[in-house]
Design an enzyme around this catalytic site. Structure first.
Site, PDB file in Angstrom:
ATOM      1  N   GLU A 129       0.826  -1.214   0.000  1.00  0.00           N
ATOM      2  CA  GLU A 129       0.000   0.000   0.000  1.00  0.00           C
ATOM      3  C   GLU A 129       0.858   1.262   0.000  1.00  0.00           C
ATOM      4  O   GLU A 129       0.509   2.271  -0.619  1.00  0.00           O
ATOM      5  CB  GLU A 129      -0.906  -0.017   1.248  1.00  0.00           C
ATOM      6  CG  GLU A 129      -1.935   1.075   1.304  1.00  0.00           C
ATOM      7  CD  GLU A 129      -2.967   0.957   0.206  1.00  0.00           C
ATOM      8  OE1 GLU A 129      -3.812   0.078   0.281  1.00  0.00           O
ATOM      9  OE2 GLU A 129      -2.923   1.777  -0.735  1.00  0.00           O
ATOM     10  N   ILE A 136      -2.823   7.292   1.082  1.00  0.00           N
ATOM     11  CA  ILE A 136      -4.094   7.031   0.363  1.00  0.00           C
ATOM     12  C   ILE A 136      -4.276   5.521   0.173  1.00  0.00           C
ATOM     13  O   ILE A 136      -3.402   4.862  -0.398  1.00  0.00           O
ATOM     14  CB  ILE A 136      -4.099   7.705  -1.031  1.00  0.00           C
ATOM     15  CG1 ILE A 136      -3.885   9.213  -0.902  1.00  0.00           C
ATOM     16  CG2 ILE A 136      -5.385   7.395  -1.778  1.00  0.00           C
ATOM     17  CD1 ILE A 136      -3.708   9.917  -2.242  1.00  0.00           C
ATOM     18  N   ASP A 201       9.358   8.274 -11.031  1.00  0.00           N
ATOM     19  CA  ASP A 201       8.642   7.730  -9.872  1.00  0.00           C
ATOM     20  C   ASP A 201       7.152   7.583 -10.197  1.00  0.00           C
ATOM     21  O   ASP A 201       6.530   6.557  -9.880  1.00  0.00           O
ATOM     22  CB  ASP A 201       8.860   8.674  -8.670  1.00  0.00           C
ATOM     23  CG  ASP A 201       8.084   8.248  -7.449  1.00  0.00           C
ATOM     24  OD1 ASP A 201       8.465   7.225  -6.849  1.00  0.00           O
ATOM     25  OD2 ASP A 201       7.104   8.919  -7.093  1.00  0.00           O
ATOM     26  N   LYS A 205       4.775   4.102 -10.403  1.00  0.00           N
ATOM     27  CA  LYS A 205       3.496   3.944  -9.697  1.00  0.00           C
ATOM     28  C   LYS A 205       2.352   3.602 -10.661  1.00  0.00           C
ATOM     29  O   LYS A 205       1.520   2.749 -10.364  1.00  0.00           O
ATOM     30  CB  LYS A 205       3.195   5.215  -8.906  1.00  0.00           C
ATOM     31  CG  LYS A 205       4.158   5.388  -7.723  1.00  0.00           C
ATOM     32  CD  LYS A 205       4.076   6.774  -7.113  1.00  0.00           C
ATOM     33  CE  LYS A 205       5.022   6.905  -5.925  1.00  0.00           C
ATOM     34  NZ  LYS A 205       5.183   8.284  -5.461  1.00  0.00           N
TER      35      LYS A 205
HETATM   36  N1  HSE Z   1       9.316  10.689  -3.749  1.00  0.00           N
HETATM   37  C1  HSE Z   1       7.960  10.293  -3.655  1.00  0.00           C
HETATM   38  C2  HSE Z   1       7.084  11.519  -3.808  1.00  0.00           C
HETATM   39  C3  HSE Z   1       7.723   9.632  -2.322  1.00  0.00           C
HETATM   40  O1  HSE Z   1       7.586  12.645  -3.792  1.00  0.00           O
HETATM   41  O2  HSE Z   1       5.883  11.360  -3.971  1.00  0.00           O
HETATM   42  C4  HSE Z   1       6.496   8.808  -2.276  1.00  0.00           C
HETATM   43  O3  HSE Z   1       6.533   7.725  -3.133  1.00  0.00           O
END
Ligand code: HSE
Length: 432
Positions: A129, A136, A201, A205
């Site tokens: 999660e 969230i 990033d 996701k």
């Molecule tokens: N580096 C990521 C962000 C941390 O700024 O959202 C959370 O995954």
């Protein structure tokens, strides 16, 4: 009272958050779970730095093996991030029969198949999660709350650092570097902040979310990704004048045939439910055949929001252990994985915001609009700013009606070659 024993590899920002929650709220957890959760070993290469949490002296170790091979540990939490040795540590823990919890979206995006298969083969559970959207509960929502529905769109603001930077640039006229530095100091940013800024990033996701939503693994390399480093204060200001906000969006849409998956800055109308999600907040919008639209908003990064999600997973697994239930949900959420083809970026249609830097001469606008017209691109509205000195570029920005990405790219290539155009044109897609 039974005790569920937990080991943790990685004692950085999130690790410290997890340790704080497990110690500070241990009584609440015990009451709600009906058992204690005890952090028995924490491994990190640096066990000297004060993390602001007091742990018994025999808990800290520099050896991950002491966690992985600990005979009493039921659940191993991996919080070191990156591909290796995180992958190795998780696989070794699973081989030792430990349930695992991770916040590592990069690892799941790249090695999700291998890790999920290992967990399933052993009849163990994996909690992840915390890998998306911090606090969230999006993974739980997709796997459990929306289990009966056919998801058609999953998209959102899933990087707190990028959202923090864009919000500060927009609301406080803060420059990019100052905003990034603040995000790093607050512990939101990745170890390598280019992952946040360049959309990597967010792409990790959306790859994980796409697998959960549609049951198809997506290779990270197949996602079109662009970040926020080309967004100027001028773009932000023009967006505001046109009635939009600029957000870094991760998008995954399934039309029944192909999945359109991409990460890029997007202009969204001010009335859009995600337009006023600012700072480190994240928002994830899920549209499906049963509920139309749901938007989940919350703290997307930071020690305690992300730590809460990790602890939530640990307690969920502890419940399974206590009730003697093995794996309750398939790790990837689908029993059968199918390969759905991806839509290339050149196949999409969108509305566009275009920014040109042009010399301020008669006839320039007609040259540009002529090329756009030739490629079937229709201008909706336009702003031309200032009057530059001889030879200096002035900004010319326009909103275009829905057009084909391929046509837009061909037109921009042609426009870029005009001698009246001073810089590479900038394009921002509009999402509604
Ligand atoms: N580096 C990521 C962000 C941390 O700024 O959202 C959370 O995954």
């Amino acid at each position: 009272m039974k005790t569920v024993k937990v080991g943790m590899i990685g004692f950085g920002t999130i690790g410290a958050g997890v340790a704080k929650i497990l110690t500070q709220n241990s009584e609440i957890i015990k009451r709600r779970l009906g058992a204690a959760v005890e952090l028995v070993k924490v491994a990190d290469l640096d066990i000297i730095t004060d993390r602001g949490v007091k742990l018994a002296s025999d808990v800290l170790t520099t050896s991950a093996d002491e966690v992985i091979n600990h005979p009493d540990i039921d659940v191993v939490i991996e919080l070191i991030g990156g591909y290796e040795p995180a992958r190795k540590f998780l696989l070794q823990s699973i081989a030792q029969g430990k349930h695992v919890v991770t916040a590592n979206k990069a690892l799941l995006a790249k090695h999700g198949d291998e890790i999920f298969s290992a967990v399933t083969e052993k009849g163990l559970s994996i909690g992840f999660e915390a890998s998306i959207g911090g606090a969230i509960p999006i993974i739980r929502s997709i796997r459990e709350a929306f289990v009966a529905n056919r998801i058609q769109t999953i998209e959102g603001i899933v990087n707190g650092t990028a959202n923090y930077i864009l919000s500060k640039m927009s609301d406080e006229n803060c420059d990019f570097d100052t905003a990034l530095k603040e995000a790093q100091e607050k512990g939101f940013a990745e170890a390598d902040p280019t992952f946040d800024i360049e959309g990597i990033d967010s792409a990790h996701k959306i790859a994980v979310l796409t697998r959960l939503a549609y049951g198809t693994p997506v290779s990270f390399d197949d996602i079109t990704v662009s970040g926020i480093s080309d967004i100027s204060s001028e773009d932000i200001e023009c967006a505001r004048e046109f009635g939009y906000r600029i957000k870094l969006l991760a998008i995954s849409k399934y039309d029944g045939e192909k999945i359109d998956i991409r990460v890029h800055p997007a202009m969204i109308p001010v009335a859009h439910p995600m337009a006023n999600v600012n700072g480190v907040l994240n928002a994830i919008r899920v549209c499906d055949d049963m509920m139309d639209e749901n938007v989940l908003i919350g703290h997307g990064a930071g020690a305690l929001p992300t730590g809460s999600a990790v602890v939530g997973d640990v307690v969920e697994i502890a419940r399974n252990i206590l009730s003697g239930v093995g794996e309750r949900l398939p790790a990837g959420s689908f029993q059968e994985v199918k390969n759905i083809p991806l839509k290339g970026i050149s196949e999409i249609e969108s509305e566009y915001f275009l920014r040109f830097s042009v010399v301020d001469h008669p006839g320039v606008l007609s040259k540009i609009s002529g090329i756009l017209g030739k490629h079937s691109i229709s201008i909706e509205s336009m702003i031309q700013r200032g009057r530059g000195d001889r030879g200096e570029g002035v900004p010319l920005v326009m909103m275009c009606h829905k057009a084909n990405e391929k046509n837009i790219q061909s037109a921009l290539k042609e426009i870029e070659e005009l001698d009246v155009v001073c810089e590479k044109p900038n394009l921002i897609r509009v999402e509604r």
